[in-house]
Motif scaffolding. Structure first.
Motif, PDB file in Angstrom:
ATOM      1  N   ARG A  48       0.841  -1.203   0.000  1.00 21.03           N
ATOM      2  CA  ARG A  48       0.000   0.000   0.000  1.00 21.03           C
ATOM      3  C   ARG A  48       0.875   1.252   0.000  1.00 21.03           C
ATOM      4  O   ARG A  48       1.978   1.264   0.544  1.00 21.03           O
ATOM      5  N   HIS A  70       0.572   3.811   1.772  1.00 16.96           N
ATOM      6  CA  HIS A  70       0.867   4.184   3.162  1.00 16.96           C
ATOM      7  C   HIS A  70       2.100   3.451   3.670  1.00 16.96           C
ATOM      8  O   HIS A  70       2.953   4.046   4.351  1.00 16.96           O
ATOM      9  N   HIS A  91      -4.151   4.270   2.038  1.00 13.34           N
ATOM     10  CA  HIS A  91      -4.336   3.039   2.802  1.00 13.34           C
ATOM     11  C   HIS A  91      -4.925   1.905   1.965  1.00 13.34           C
ATOM     12  O   HIS A  91      -4.975   0.768   2.419  1.00 13.34           O
TER      13      HIS A  91
END
Length: 274
Positions: free
Chosen positions: A76, A78, A107
């Motif tokens: 991801r 993130h 996210h």
């Protein structure tokens, strides 16, 4: 907007995903969905089947190998942004991932999805092109091949991926010298009108790559040649638009993007070479 009808299957492994893709030439892979699903809602993409690889094990890890950082395709944004390995060894990748969209996007969206979508307005493909990253692709029968970023992005939404191939890894070389990634956008979660990745002092001359200045991420070759010949950043940046073909849309004309690229290239070079 409602997408056209499609079938859905969840892959249990990479090989299973390849098998499912091979059974339907119009099938598409679904990872985070933040690139493909908006196109489906606008009916600009109408796959007959979605092959969901989001729960396939082993594709969401970041490791430090002898010659490169290895990022699993399902990692991801993130996790890329907050990776200690990338922040220490290739901070421009972590920084750029942290600039994508908003927290909700970061996210869910994946680096592999962003790369395989081959949208010239995406941030990470430009950075990977500047770094000379390598894409690792798996195909039928366990076949594997590696493609340099310069060859992987073939055109608008056109990656070097066959219908029955899956991008599994991105190999990123270390770069701890000067760097910068700048982009201009109306709102934080918008696509870049123009973006610039600049790298300096890593054993070769400065490298500059451009976002949303053509049908794929582009190297600013004229700028690089001018810097190699001794030009200062301000002078070299005036060549930023050479060899580009930026789009015109409701947010900015091609002429506006050409002028904007000169400003951003100068600023990025000054940051990277400071």
């Amino acid at each position: 907007m409602i997408p056209a009808a499609f079938d859905y299957e969840r892959a249990e492994s990479v090989d299973h995903a390849i098998e499912l893709l091979g059974s339907d030439e119009e099938a598409k892979i679904l990872a985070g969905g933040h690139s493909l699903l908006p196109l489906m809602k606008l009916r600009l993409a109408q796959p007959s089947k979605l092959v969901d690889i989001s729960r396939v094990d082993g594709l969401s890890e970041i490791s430090d190998e002898a010659d490169a950082m290895v990022i699993g395709a399902l990692t991801r944004h993130h996790d890329v942004a907050n990776s200690d390995v990338l922040q220490a060894n290739c901070p421009i990748v972590a920084h750029t991932a942290g600039e994508i969209g908003d927290p909700a996007v970061r996210h869910v969206g994946t680096i592999g999805g962003s790369v395989a979508h081959a949208d010239p307005a995406s941030d990470l493909p430009t950075v990977l092109l500047a770094l000379g990253a390598t894409m690792v692709v798996r195909g039928p029968g366990g076949a594997s091949r590696e493609v340099g970023a310069g060859d992987f992005f073939k055109g608008l939404f056109e990656p070097d991926l066959a219908p029955d191939e899956v991008l599994v890894q991105i190999r990123v070389p270390r770069h701890t010298g000067g760097w910068s990634y700048l982009k201009f956008h109306r709102r934080a979660q918008d696509w870049a009108l123009v973006g610039v990745a600049a790298l300096a002092a890593n054993g070769s001359g400065p490298t500059v790559a451009l976002t949303n200045m053509g049908d794929r991420p582009l190297r600013a070759s004229a700028v690089e040649h001018a810097l190699g010949a001794g030009a200062d950043p301000a002078t070299a940046a005036q060549l930023a638009a050479e060899g580009t073909s930026p789009p015109s849309d409701a947010f900015g004309s091609a002429e506006y993007r050409r002028e904007l690229s000169k400003v951003l290239v100068q600023r990025a070079l000054e940051q990277a070479m400071a």
